[in-house]
Design an enzyme around this catalytic site. Structure first.
Site, PDB file in Angstrom:
ATOM      1  N   LYS A  98      31.118  17.274   3.094  1.00 10.79           N
ATOM      2  CA  LYS A  98      32.408  17.845   3.808  1.00 10.79           C
ATOM      3  C   LYS A  98      33.498  18.290   2.938  1.00 10.79           C
ATOM      4  O   LYS A  98      33.286  18.082   1.549  1.00 10.79           O
ATOM      5  CB  LYS A  98      33.124  16.937   4.820  1.00 10.79           C
ATOM      6  N   HIS A 153      28.354  14.291   6.478  1.00  6.11           N
ATOM      7  CA  HIS A 153      27.713  14.367   7.717  1.00  6.11           C
ATOM      8  C   HIS A 153      26.418  13.932   7.575  1.00  6.11           C
ATOM      9  O   HIS A 153      25.819  14.752   6.787  1.00  6.11           O
ATOM     10  CB  HIS A 153      28.032  15.522   8.327  1.00  6.11           C
TER      11      HIS A 153
HETATM   12  N1  UDP Z   1      36.088  10.794  13.438  1.00  8.81           N
HETATM   13  C1  UDP Z   1      37.394  10.424  13.360  1.00  8.81           C
HETATM   14  N2  UDP Z   1      37.676   9.456  14.160  1.00  8.81           N
HETATM   15  C2  UDP Z   1      37.263   9.006  15.010  1.00  8.81           C
HETATM   16  C3  UDP Z   1      35.739   9.133  14.979  1.00  8.81           C
HETATM   17  C4  UDP Z   1      35.067  10.351  14.363  1.00  8.81           C
HETATM   18  O1  UDP Z   1      38.128  11.043  12.572  1.00  8.81           O
HETATM   19  O2  UDP Z   1      37.363   8.022  15.691  1.00  8.81           O
HETATM   20  C5  UDP Z   1      35.664  11.989  12.704  1.00  8.81           C
HETATM   21  C6  UDP Z   1      34.642  11.613  11.377  1.00  8.81           C
HETATM   22  O3  UDP Z   1      34.992  12.538  10.229  1.00  8.81           O
HETATM   23  C7  UDP Z   1      33.319  11.687  12.099  1.00  8.81           C
HETATM   24  C8  UDP Z   1      33.421  12.903  12.814  1.00  8.81           C
HETATM   25  O4  UDP Z   1      34.564  12.725  13.423  1.00  8.81           O
HETATM   26  O5  UDP Z   1      32.397  11.867  10.939  1.00  8.81           O
HETATM   27  C9  UDP Z   1      32.105  12.842  13.886  1.00  8.81           C
HETATM   28  O6  UDP Z   1      32.155  11.591  14.527  1.00  8.81           O
HETATM   29  P1  UDP Z   1      30.760  11.022  15.076  1.00  8.81           P
HETATM   30  O7  UDP Z   1      31.202   9.962  15.766  1.00  8.81           O
HETATM   31  O8  UDP Z   1      29.735  11.718  15.369  1.00  8.81           O
HETATM   32  O9  UDP Z   1      30.547  10.156  13.580  1.00  8.81           O
HETATM   33  P2  UDP Z   1      29.304  10.289  12.370  1.00  8.81           P
HETATM   34  O10 UDP Z   1      28.025  10.754  13.214  1.00  8.81           O
HETATM   35  O11 UDP Z   1      29.818  11.490  11.438  1.00  8.81           O
HETATM   36  O12 UDP Z   1      29.332   8.939  12.008  1.00  8.81           O
HETATM   37 MG    MG Z   2      27.540  12.374  14.472  1.00  6.80          MG
END
Ligand code: UDP
Ligand code: MG
Length: 167
Positions: free
Chosen positions: A10, A125
């Site tokens: 990212k 990610h």
């Molecule tokens: N994110 C955030 N706050 C939250 C949850 C998610 O800022 O409470 C952001 C974080 O950068 C995360 C992205 O949104 O990587 C996508 O969320 P996801 O739940 O898909 O998590 P990941 O799969 O990236 O662990």
């Molecule tokens: Mg995710």
């Protein structure tokens, strides 16, 4: 079972010059990189990528984050890792979504932070499961950009497609 996982470095990861560190950490998995490129992320691509979070209060912030608006780095590095258990191996090394809860030796635990406005800047990610991986890889890559055949493809003929070539 062989799997594919989409990895994005990212904009915070790029701004902090972490590309080398992240790729070195991911090489511990012994997985194969089968696609890699730099991408300037459009709003539409960011919104498609995070479509499962569109009702969350932080949706607008993570779209800006992925587009690089928070880091003055309008690009991400996109890669596809391929091999046995790719998703769990990469997610294990990435660590938990919340960088404060992530194992401190994981990539997110080592390099992530939570901004004062509450966004998890977590550096990379990693696809969550096989169906997400397929959807995401098809979103970020064309079949010809991936050096193995991951998913079925079809040939189409396009008429009068304008594209750039070297002058
Ligand atoms: N994110 C955030 N706050 C939250 C949850 C998610 O800022 O409470 C952001 C974080 O950068 C995360 C992205 O949104 O990587 C996508 O969320 P996801 O739940 O898909 O998590 P990941 O799969 O990236 O662990
Ligand atoms: Mg995710």
């Amino acid at each position: 079972m062989n799997q594919a996982a989409l990895i994005l470095i990212k904009p915070d990861g790029l701004k902090k010059s972490l590309t080398g560190n992240i790729l070195t950490r991911l090489s511990e998995t012994k997985l194969e990189i089968v696609a890699a490129k730099m991408v300037r992320v459009s709003k539409a691509l960011a919104e498609d990528h995070y479509q499962h979070l569109k009702d969350k209060p932080f949706f607008g912030d993570i779209i800006k984050y992925l587009q690089g608006d928070l880091h003055d780095r309008k690009k991400v590095m996109a890669l596809v890792y391929w091999g046995e258990g790719a998703i769990s191996k990469c997610r294990q090394l990435a660590g938990a979504t919340n960088p404060e809860e992530a194992d401190p030796t994981s990539i997110r635990g080592s390099y992530g932070r939570i901004t004062t406005s509450g966004v998890y800047e977590n550096v990379i990610h990693v696809s969550s499961n096989e169906s997400d991986a397929e959807r995401e890889i098809k979103l970020w890559f064309n079949p010809d950009e991936i050096i193995v055949k991951l998913y079925p493809i079809k040939a189409i003929e396009e008429e009068k497609v304008k594209k750039n070539t070297w002058a």
